[in-house]
Write a protein that holds these residues in place. Structure first.
Motif, PDB file in Angstrom:
ATOM      1  N   LEU A 162       0.827  -1.209   0.000  1.00 61.85           N
ATOM      2  CA  LEU A 162       0.000   0.000   0.000  1.00 61.85           C
ATOM      3  C   LEU A 162       0.864   1.262   0.000  1.00 61.85           C
ATOM      4  O   LEU A 162       0.495   2.277  -0.588  1.00 61.85           O
ATOM      5  CB  LEU A 162      -0.947   0.003   1.200  1.00 61.85           C
ATOM      6  N   MET A 163       2.025   1.188   0.658  1.00 60.29           N
ATOM      7  CA  MET A 163       2.931   2.338   0.667  1.00 60.29           C
ATOM      8  C   MET A 163       3.372   2.679  -0.757  1.00 60.29           C
ATOM      9  O   MET A 163       3.449   3.850  -1.128  1.00 60.29           O
ATOM     10  CB  MET A 163       4.152   2.052   1.542  1.00 60.29           C
ATOM     11  N   LYS A 164       3.624   1.649  -1.546  1.00 65.84           N
ATOM     12  CA  LYS A 164       3.975   1.872  -2.952  1.00 65.84           C
ATOM     13  C   LYS A 164       2.825   2.583  -3.673  1.00 65.84           C
ATOM     14  O   LYS A 164       3.048   3.507  -4.460  1.00 65.84           O
ATOM     15  CB  LYS A 164       4.282   0.520  -3.616  1.00 65.84           C
ATOM     16  N   GLN A 165       1.602   2.171  -3.384  1.00 68.89           N
ATOM     17  CA  GLN A 165       0.425   2.759  -4.017  1.00 68.89           C
ATOM     18  C   GLN A 165       0.109   4.160  -3.498  1.00 68.89           C
ATOM     19  O   GLN A 165      -0.606   4.918  -4.141  1.00 68.89           O
ATOM     20  CB  GLN A 165      -0.800   1.863  -3.806  1.00 68.89           C
ATOM     21  N   SER A 166       0.645   4.513  -2.333  1.00 69.32           N
ATOM     22  CA  SER A 166       0.339   5.819  -1.734  1.00 69.32           C
ATOM     23  C   SER A 166       1.018   6.976  -2.456  1.00 69.32           C
ATOM     24  O   SER A 166       0.683   8.131  -2.205  1.00 69.32           O
ATOM     25  CB  SER A 166       0.744   5.837  -0.257  1.00 69.32           C
ATOM     26  N   ASP A 167       1.978   6.650  -3.327  1.00 73.22           N
ATOM     27  CA  ASP A 167       2.687   7.670  -4.106  1.00 73.22           C
ATOM     28  C   ASP A 167       3.322   8.712  -3.178  1.00 73.22           C
ATOM     29  O   ASP A 167       3.041   9.910  -3.265  1.00 73.22           O
ATOM     30  CB  ASP A 167       1.757   8.315  -5.128  1.00 73.22           C
ATOM     31  N   GLY A 168       4.158   8.206  -2.275  1.00 69.17           N
ATOM     32  CA  GLY A 168       4.843   9.115  -1.345  1.00 69.17           C
ATOM     33  C   GLY A 168       3.903   9.731  -0.326  1.00 69.17           C
ATOM     34  O   GLY A 168       4.094  10.870   0.098  1.00 69.17           O
ATOM     35  N   PHE A 169       2.883   8.997   0.080  1.00 67.57           N
ATOM     36  CA  PHE A 169       1.853   9.453   1.021  1.00 67.57           C
ATOM     37  C   PHE A 169       1.065  10.644   0.477  1.00 67.57           C
ATOM     38  O   PHE A 169       0.550  11.454   1.242  1.00 67.57           O
ATOM     39  CB  PHE A 169       2.430   9.760   2.408  1.00 67.57           C
ATOM     40  N   ALA A 229       9.974  -8.687  -2.062  1.00 69.89           N
ATOM     41  CA  ALA A 229      10.887  -8.759  -3.212  1.00 69.89           C
ATOM     42  C   ALA A 229      10.325  -9.675  -4.290  1.00 69.89           C
ATOM     43  O   ALA A 229      10.371  -9.345  -5.483  1.00 69.89           O
ATOM     44  CB  ALA A 229      12.265  -9.240  -2.764  1.00 69.89           C
ATOM     45  N   ALA A 230       9.768 -10.811  -3.897  1.00 66.36           N
ATOM     46  CA  ALA A 230       9.172 -11.739  -4.869  1.00 66.36           C
ATOM     47  C   ALA A 230       7.966 -11.115  -5.560  1.00 66.36           C
ATOM     48  O   ALA A 230       7.806 -11.239  -6.784  1.00 66.36           O
ATOM     49  CB  ALA A 230       8.783 -13.040  -4.174  1.00 66.36           C
ATOM     50  N   ILE A 231       7.120 -10.438  -4.812  1.00 67.73           N
ATOM     51  CA  ILE A 231       5.961  -9.764  -5.402  1.00 67.73           C
ATOM     52  C   ILE A 231       6.416  -8.695  -6.384  1.00 67.73           C
ATOM     53  O   ILE A 231       5.831  -8.535  -7.459  1.00 67.73           O
ATOM     54  CB  ILE A 231       5.048  -9.178  -4.302  1.00 67.73           C
ATOM     55  N   GLY A 232       7.463  -7.958  -6.017  1.00 69.84           N
ATOM     56  CA  GLY A 232       8.001  -6.934  -6.916  1.00 69.84           C
ATOM     57  C   GLY A 232       8.429  -7.514  -8.248  1.00 69.84           C
ATOM     58  O   GLY A 232       8.137  -6.963  -9.311  1.00 69.84           O
ATOM     59  N   VAL A 233       9.100  -8.660  -8.198  1.00 74.70           N
ATOM     60  CA  VAL A 233       9.577  -9.295  -9.431  1.00 74.70           C
ATOM     61  C   VAL A 233       8.413  -9.917 -10.206  1.00 74.70           C
ATOM     62  O   VAL A 233       8.293  -9.741 -11.423  1.00 74.70           O
ATOM     63  CB  VAL A 233      10.659 -10.358  -9.108  1.00 74.70           C
ATOM     64  N   LEU A 234       7.536 -10.639  -9.504  1.00 76.41           N
ATOM     65  CA  LEU A 234       6.472 -11.387 -10.185  1.00 76.41           C
ATOM     66  C   LEU A 234       5.320 -10.526 -10.676  1.00 76.41           C
ATOM     67  O   LEU A 234       4.727 -10.824 -11.716  1.00 76.41           O
ATOM     68  CB  LEU A 234       5.928 -12.475  -9.248  1.00 76.41           C
ATOM     69  N   PHE A 235       4.992  -9.464  -9.954  1.00 78.56           N
ATOM     70  CA  PHE A 235       3.773  -8.717 -10.270  1.00 78.56           C
ATOM     71  C   PHE A 235       3.979  -7.235 -10.563  1.00 78.56           C
ATOM     72  O   PHE A 235       3.101  -6.597 -11.135  1.00 78.56           O
ATOM     73  CB  PHE A 235       2.760  -8.856  -9.127  1.00 78.56           C
ATOM     74  N   LEU A 236       5.105  -6.670 -10.151  1.00 80.41           N
ATOM     75  CA  LEU A 236       5.308  -5.233 -10.317  1.00 80.41           C
ATOM     76  C   LEU A 236       6.356  -4.887 -11.363  1.00 80.41           C
ATOM     77  O   LEU A 236       6.738  -3.726 -11.504  1.00 80.41           O
ATOM     78  CB  LEU A 236       5.663  -4.585  -8.969  1.00 80.41           C
ATOM     79  N   GLY A 237       6.845  -5.881 -12.074  1.00 79.74           N
ATOM     80  CA  GLY A 237       7.774  -5.636 -13.160  1.00 79.74           C
ATOM     81  C   GLY A 237       9.184  -5.262 -12.747  1.00 79.74           C
ATOM     82  O   GLY A 237       9.935  -4.694 -13.538  1.00 79.74           O
ATOM     83  N   GLU A 238       9.581  -5.578 -11.533  1.00 81.06           N
ATOM     84  CA  GLU A 238      10.938  -5.283 -11.092  1.00 81.06           C
ATOM     85  C   GLU A 238      11.900  -6.341 -11.621  1.00 81.06           C
ATOM     86  O   GLU A 238      11.519  -7.492 -11.846  1.00 81.06           O
ATOM     87  CB  GLU A 238      10.995  -5.229  -9.563  1.00 81.06           C
TER      88      GLU A 238
END
Length: 106
Positions: A19-26, A71-80
């Motif tokens: 959610l912090m990622k989605q908050s766009d810097g709060f 980290a796994a979610i970032g690679v698998l779902f967020l395109g990292e």
């Protein structure tokens, strides 16, 4: 029961981080409030876990599992990118948590 509480704390921390990622810097209200709520829940559940588990082991599991899953979610779902150093780092974190757990979680 302590592992159930710890798993819930880890889950809340993972959701809060995403959610912090989605908050766009709060700068977005609802993801920001969700982040704060999830972290409050995570710390509350972690504090309950510490009544029955050593602090070093509980914190290592909480932070290590959260780091590895995010980290796994970032690679698998967020395109990292999944670089060799990143994968090796996650493997080492998981190995370290396993060793700590084997040495004193009971």
């Amino acid at each position: 029961m302590m592992y159930v509480t710890l798993a819930a704390a880890i889950t809340a921390e993972i959701i809060g981080t995403l959610l912090m990622k989605q908050s766009d810097g709060f700068s977005r209200l609802w993801p920001s409030l969700g982040t704060i709520g999830c972290y409050l829940l995570a710390f509350t559940l972690l504090a309950q876990t510490l009544k029955a588990m050593e602090v070093g082991v509980a914190y290592a599991i909480w932070s290590g599992a959260g780091t590895a899953v995010v980290a796994a979610i970032g690679v698998l779902f967020l395109g990292e990118a999944a670089s060799l150093p990143k994968v090796l780092g996650v493997v080492l974190v998981i190995g370290g948590v396993a060793l700590l757990n084997l040495s004193g979680a009971h």
